[in-house]
Design a protein around this motif. Structure first.
Motif, PDB file in Angstrom:
ATOM      1  N   TYR A 276       0.303  -9.543   0.552  1.00  0.00           N
ATOM      2  CA  TYR A 276       0.817  -8.181   0.713  1.00  0.00           C
ATOM      3  C   TYR A 276       2.344  -8.177   0.755  1.00  0.00           C
ATOM      4  N   ARG A 277       2.915  -9.144   1.499  1.00  0.00           N
ATOM      5  CA  ARG A 277       4.367  -9.172   1.620  1.00  0.00           C
ATOM      6  C   ARG A 277       5.015  -9.517   0.285  1.00  0.00           C
ATOM      7  N   ALA A 278       4.429 -10.487  -0.421  1.00  0.00           N
ATOM      8  CA  ALA A 278       5.006 -10.862  -1.716  1.00  0.00           C
ATOM      9  C   ALA A 278       4.965  -9.676  -2.680  1.00  0.00           C
ATOM     10  N   HIS A 279       3.835  -8.972  -2.710  1.00  0.00           N
ATOM     11  CA  HIS A 279       3.735  -7.811  -3.603  1.00  0.00           C
ATOM     12  C   HIS A 279       4.735  -6.730  -3.210  1.00  0.00           C
ATOM     13  N   HIS A 280       4.868  -6.518  -1.905  1.00  0.00           N
ATOM     14  CA  HIS A 280       5.784  -5.483  -1.425  1.00  0.00           C
ATOM     15  C   HIS A 280       7.234  -5.847  -1.757  1.00  0.00           C
ATOM     16  N   ILE A 281       7.592  -7.102  -1.541  1.00  0.00           N
ATOM     17  CA  ILE A 281       8.964  -7.531  -1.823  1.00  0.00           C
ATOM     18  C   ILE A 281       9.246  -7.463  -3.322  1.00  0.00           C
ATOM     19  N   GLN A 282       8.273  -7.904  -4.125  1.00  0.00           N
ATOM     20  CA  GLN A 282       8.472  -7.850  -5.578  1.00  0.00           C
ATOM     21  C   GLN A 282       8.587  -6.399  -6.054  1.00  0.00           C
ATOM     22  N   THR A 283       7.869  -5.504  -5.402  1.00  0.00           N
ATOM     23  CA  THR A 283       7.991  -4.085  -5.740  1.00  0.00           C
ATOM     24  C   THR A 283       9.382  -3.566  -5.408  1.00  0.00           C
ATOM     25  N   CYS A 284       9.908  -3.982  -4.248  1.00  0.00           N
ATOM     26  CA  CYS A 284      11.265  -3.575  -3.870  1.00  0.00           C
ATOM     27  C   CYS A 284      12.300  -4.116  -4.850  1.00  0.00           C
ATOM     28  N   LEU A 285      12.029  -5.289  -5.415  1.00  0.00           N
ATOM     29  CA  LEU A 285      12.950  -5.887  -6.380  1.00  0.00           C
ATOM     30  C   LEU A 285      12.733  -5.352  -7.796  1.00  0.00           C
ATOM     31  N   GLY A 286      11.704  -4.494  -7.962  1.00  0.00           N
ATOM     32  CA  GLY A 286      11.427  -3.951  -9.292  1.00  0.00           C
ATOM     33  C   GLY A 286      10.677  -4.915 -10.194  1.00  0.00           C
ATOM     34  N   LEU A 287      10.015  -5.925  -9.620  1.00  0.00           N
ATOM     35  CA  LEU A 287       9.321  -6.955 -10.401  1.00  0.00           C
ATOM     36  C   LEU A 287       7.817  -6.884 -10.181  1.00  0.00           C
ATOM     37  N   GLN A 288       7.301  -5.702  -9.799  1.00  0.00           N
ATOM     38  CA  GLN A 288       5.892  -5.617  -9.445  1.00  0.00           C
ATOM     39  C   GLN A 288       4.966  -5.922 -10.612  1.00  0.00           C
ATOM     40  N   ASP A 289       5.318  -5.481 -11.816  1.00  0.00           N
ATOM     41  CA  ASP A 289       4.442  -5.725 -12.972  1.00  0.00           C
ATOM     42  C   ASP A 289       4.326  -7.217 -13.274  1.00  0.00           C
ATOM     43  N   GLN A 290       5.452  -7.921 -13.246  1.00  0.00           N
ATOM     44  CA  GLN A 290       5.412  -9.366 -13.485  1.00  0.00           C
ATOM     45  C   GLN A 290       4.599 -10.073 -12.412  1.00  0.00           C
ATOM     46  N   PHE A 291       4.740  -9.625 -11.152  1.00  0.00           N
ATOM     47  CA  PHE A 291       4.010 -10.293 -10.080  1.00  0.00           C
ATOM     48  C   PHE A 291       2.509 -10.023 -10.193  1.00  0.00           C
ATOM     49  N   ARG A 292       2.130  -8.811 -10.572  1.00  0.00           N
ATOM     50  CA  ARG A 292       0.703  -8.525 -10.740  1.00  0.00           C
ATOM     51  C   ARG A 292       0.094  -9.405 -11.832  1.00  0.00           C
ATOM     52  N   ASP A 293       0.807  -9.536 -12.928  1.00  0.00           N
ATOM     53  CA  ASP A 293       0.324 -10.418 -13.997  1.00  0.00           C
ATOM     54  C   ASP A 293       0.235 -11.860 -13.506  1.00  0.00           C
ATOM     55  N   VAL A 336      -8.202  -8.095  -1.009  1.00  0.00           N
ATOM     56  CA  VAL A 336      -6.923  -7.858  -1.685  1.00  0.00           C
ATOM     57  C   VAL A 336      -6.949  -6.519  -2.418  1.00  0.00           C
ATOM     58  N   LEU A 337      -8.081  -6.205  -3.028  1.00  0.00           N
ATOM     59  CA  LEU A 337      -8.211  -4.938  -3.757  1.00  0.00           C
ATOM     60  C   LEU A 337      -8.020  -3.751  -2.827  1.00  0.00           C
ATOM     61  N   ARG A 338      -8.551  -3.834  -1.602  1.00  0.00           N
ATOM     62  CA  ARG A 338      -8.495  -2.714  -0.674  1.00  0.00           C
ATOM     63  C   ARG A 338      -7.182  -2.630   0.096  1.00  0.00           C
ATOM     64  N   MET A 339      -6.527  -3.768   0.334  1.00  0.00           N
ATOM     65  CA  MET A 339      -5.432  -3.785   1.299  1.00  0.00           C
ATOM     66  C   MET A 339      -4.074  -4.139   0.717  1.00  0.00           C
ATOM     67  N   ALA A 340      -4.023  -4.614  -0.521  1.00  0.00           N
ATOM     68  CA  ALA A 340      -2.749  -5.100  -1.057  1.00  0.00           C
ATOM     69  C   ALA A 340      -1.981  -4.047  -1.833  1.00  0.00           C
ATOM     70  N   GLY A 341      -2.397  -2.805  -1.755  1.00  0.00           N
ATOM     71  CA  GLY A 341      -1.592  -1.734  -2.325  1.00  0.00           C
ATOM     72  C   GLY A 341      -1.456  -1.748  -3.833  1.00  0.00           C
ATOM     73  N   GLY A 342      -2.578  -1.961  -4.538  1.00  0.00           N
ATOM     74  CA  GLY A 342      -2.547  -1.888  -6.002  1.00  0.00           C
ATOM     75  C   GLY A 342      -2.149  -3.171  -6.694  1.00  0.00           C
ATOM     76  N   LEU A 343      -2.188  -4.301  -5.974  1.00  0.00           N
ATOM     77  CA  LEU A 343      -1.843  -5.583  -6.618  1.00  0.00           C
ATOM     78  C   LEU A 343      -2.822  -5.908  -7.727  1.00  0.00           C
TER      79      LEU A 343
END
Length: 763
Positions: A276-293, A336-343
């Motif tokens: 969750y933290r990694a996804h959130h931080i990557q989202t703040c950095l604008g790298l959420q799409d790369q991290f999801r992949d 992860v599907l329920r709690m990771a905020g769309g990861l």
């Protein structure tokens, strides 16, 4: 000759006199003399004109001299005053010169002070700008220190928010170029450092969760196995009790209920905070799409690795670890599907599940073809069935957890076919108009799909090997899924403390529809197993889950009624504002009434759309009876010391409104068509009979058993004793006792006093 000459001279003198007058008039009027001079030269008499002018001048001098003689003294006085003015003017001039000199002296000193003041202002301005710049730099440095501290404490999100604050609010305002350049260089470096640290933690989690997934799966499958074992033991005890009953043995058997032994300590905890933290931080950095992949790719690689079986160890020995690893993998993915905020998305999980199913099917087909011992086949099949039950439990829990508990809206016919007709949920064979608002929420068709898929997978699994008689097994596991998983999950939802009235009502409506869907589940299982419908539709062949869901509906209705009563209690608090001794009867009803009626209208309208009639009747009667009880309690409260007949007549008007509402809804909702149904307004009988008693002309008739049984059967004499003692027949007015000294006593008042006295004696 002399006479002629003298006459001519007179004539000429007369002519000259006229010219002099004309000339004097012209000069006096300020006219131009050019025409007169020109005429004199034309007639050749310039000397005459000159003489006239001299004569005019002399005449004026004589006039001036005469005038001066007349005003001589005044003129002399004016000249003397003028000389005095000249003296004063000289003194004024000298005074002005002295004042100017002094002003110049003072002005020079003030000018020096002004120059000093301007210089001080310039210094102040420079100091203010320096202080402001220093504050900006100091605030920026404080944020830098705070950011460093956050990074040291691994608080990456606050660190990124601090960096954003520096960039947004301070970077363009920092006056020190060196500091500004340093920040412009360091901020990207810090963000890169945070990204690397987060990625490192996430990669460590990937490694750890893969090793933990096996333990998660083993524990989950173990819990499913324990639940199945408890169910078998319970059926065994029930069968034993039935046999003892038939044999006439009346021994009482007591057993400790251990249904809920799976306490919190037996549940293996796993932490998805790094994800969750990694996804959130990557989202703040604008790298959420790369991290999801990146996440999806790595989890796919892990799943492919988990789906590989060992070639060294026999499958019979390793199959439990193999399936436990798969179960743990998807339990983690579900979390992860329920709690990771769309990861990760639901379609992605379904793709991985399809991959896993295809691979497991291939492995099982290959391994089963090599096995020669039937017990080995049954052992593996049993474990696979436990795997299915475990994952179905997770699916149903997820569907219920994600439901919004709002009526489902279907805009097209294909949606109606897919969500209603496909599971025989329709109440009529007529196709409704669209958009169609269903009485259930989206969780009902979702759960039906899960159960239908469970039935199909169970039949497909049990039919492997050519066995034909497995309908009872499918029915047994279907009952287990509906009772132990779906029903238990619904009951847990009902008992949530934060549940609202609308949610509880929708859950109760969903239970009703799911109970009706049990017939479809049984028919679908029978059809797939090749069982004739006439056998499957026999009364004793019905699913036990239908009875269990029916009983659970009663619990849902009770929970919903508790919530409704709690809401009504909030409105009934407004009874504290009632004036219990008004001089006149309230005309527009008391304040609480409007709120209660509006709420009841909304409640009944919503319940009528989604609840069956028996549930609607239960809720309607329960809330009206609760309102009656609240009014009785209000009249008995200690803070209501006295009340008069006007207040009771106001309560009577309120009851008329409530009774009218109850009677109208009793007929409009169809409750009147229920067998043995009585009017809803009967639920207000206690407070209605009390008001009738207080307004009657002979309240003492309450002590007559026949009259009490006929008109006041709902009243408790103890309550009547407490309330009637507070009653005053007329409003208390100033000097009322003096005005009524000679009047006869009111018969109703006398009767009320008799009732109060007799009730005291009776007590």
């Amino acid at each position: 000759m002399q006479t002629k000459t003298k006459r001519r001279g007179v004539v000429e003198n007369g002519g000259d006199k006229g010219e002099e007058l004309a000339l004097a008039s012209a000069i006096g009027n300020g006219e131009d003399l050019g025409s007169i001079i020109r005429q004199a030269f034309e007639v050749g008499k310039p000397e005459s004109l000159l003489q006239q002018l001299k004569y005019f001048v002399k005449k004026k001098e004589i006039e001036i001299e005469d005038l001066c003689k007349v005003h001589y003294e005044e003129f002399i006085h004016a000249v003397d005053e003028l000389r005095g003015v000249l003296v004063d003017a000289d003194e004024l001039k000298n005074g002005l010169a002295n004042e100017n000199y002094q002003l110049q002296q003072v002005g020079n000193s003030l000018l020096a002070k002004v120059e000093e003041l301007l210089e001080a202002y310039a210094i102040k301005k420079n100091l203010t700008e320096a202080i402001h710049s220093s504050k900006i730099c100091a605030q920026a440095m404080e944020l830098c220190v705070k950011c460093n501290q956050h990074v040291i404490n691994d608080s990456y999100y606050p660190a990124l928010k601090t960096l954003d604050s520096i960039e947004r609010d301070y970077l363009h305002r920092i006056p020190a170029k060196a500091l500004q350049q340093m920040l412009e260089k360091k901020i990207p470096e810090i963000k890169s450092h945070i990204e690397k640290r987060v990625n490192k933690e996430f990669n460590e989690w990937l490694v750890k969760i893969r090793s933990t997934a096996k333990e998660i799966g083993q524990l989950a499958i173990g819990q499913a196995s324990s639940a199945r074992q408890r169910e078998e033991e319970l059926r065994g005890r029930q069968k034993q009790a039935e046999e003892q009953s038939r044999s006439g043995v009346r021994e009482c058997v007591y057993a400790l209920d251990t249904e809920d032994t799976e306490d919190a300590d037996s549940v293996l905890k796993f932490d998805i905070t790094p994800v969750y933290r990694a996804h959130h931080i990557q989202t703040c950095l604008g790298l959420q799409d790369q991290f999801r992949d990146y996440y999806y790719t790595n989890r796919q690689l892990q799943l492919n690795s988990d789906l590989q079986i060992s070639s060294v160890q026999p499958f019979l020995e390793s199959h439990q670890f193999f399936f436990a690893q798969i179960a743990g993998f998807f339990i983690v993915e579900d979390c992860v599907l329920r709690m990771a905020g769309g990861l990760i998305s639901t379609p992605q999980v379904e793709v991985m599940w399809d991959t896993a199913v295809a691979k497991m099917s291939s492995i099982l087909e290959d391994q089963f073809s090599r096995m020669q011992v039937a017990s080995h086949l049954l052992l593996i099949k049993d474990y696979v069935s436990l795997l299915g039950v475990t994952l179905r439990r997770k699916q149903i829990n997820d569907v219920l957890a994600n439901d919004k508990y709002e009526q489902m809206v279907m805009k097209k016919e294909y949606e109606y076919n897919m969500n209603v007709l496909a599971f025989h949920l329709q109440t009529s064979d007529i196709m409704p108009a669209f958009p169609y608002i269903a009485p259930f929420s989206a969780t009902v068709p979702d759960c039906c799909r899960i159960v239908r898929s469970f039935i199909e997978d169970s039949v497909s699994y049990l039919s492997y090997g050519g066995h034909m008689d497995f309908y009872d097994v499918v029915k047994k596991y279907l009952d287990k899924l509906l009772i132990d998983v779906m029903n238990e999950a619904l009951l847990k939802l009902i008992n949530i403390s934060t549940l609202g009235v609308s949610h509880a009502m929708q859950i109760a409506a969903n239970m009703t529809v799911l109970e009706r869907a049990c017939d479809f589940f049984m028919q679908h299982a029978a059809q797939l197993c090749g069982i004739p419908m006439r056998l499957a539709e026999r009364p004793h062949a019905a699913l036990s889950a239908r009875t269990v869901l029916k009983n659970s509906q009663d619990a849902a209705h009770e929970a919903m009624l508790r919530l409704v009563k709690s809401k009504v209690d909030e409105f009934m608090l407004l009874t504290d504002n009632i004036n219990w001794n008004p001089d006149e009867v309230p005309q527009n009803g008391n304040e609480y009434l409007n709120e209660v009626v509006i709420y009841l209208e909304t409640l009944v309208s919503t319940a009528q759309q989604i609840l069956p009639l028996d549930a609607l009747e239960k809720v309607g009667r329960g809330v009206l009876k609760h309102i009656s009880d609240c009014l009785m309690v209000t009249l008995m409260r200690d803070n209501v010391k006295r009340f008069n007949i006007n207040a009771i007549m106001g309560i009577d008007n309120d009851l008329r409104v409530l009774e009218s509402f109850a009677e109208e809804r009793f007929h409009s909702t169809g409750l009147s068509e229920l067998h043995g149904a009585t009017s809803l307004k009967d639920c207000l009988a206690e407070v209605r009979q009390l008001v009738n008693l207080l307004l009657s002309n002979q309240p003492e008739n309450f002590m007559n058993p026949v009259i009490r049984e006929k008109h006041y059967s709902a009243l408790d004499y103890r309550k009547v004793a407490v309330i009637s003692e507070k009653f005053r027949d007329a409003p208390e007015r100033l000097f009322g006792s003096l005005g009524g000294r000679n009047l006869k006593q009111n018969p109703r008042k006398k009767s009320m006093e008799t009732l109060v006295r007799r009730l005291k004696d009776f007590n």
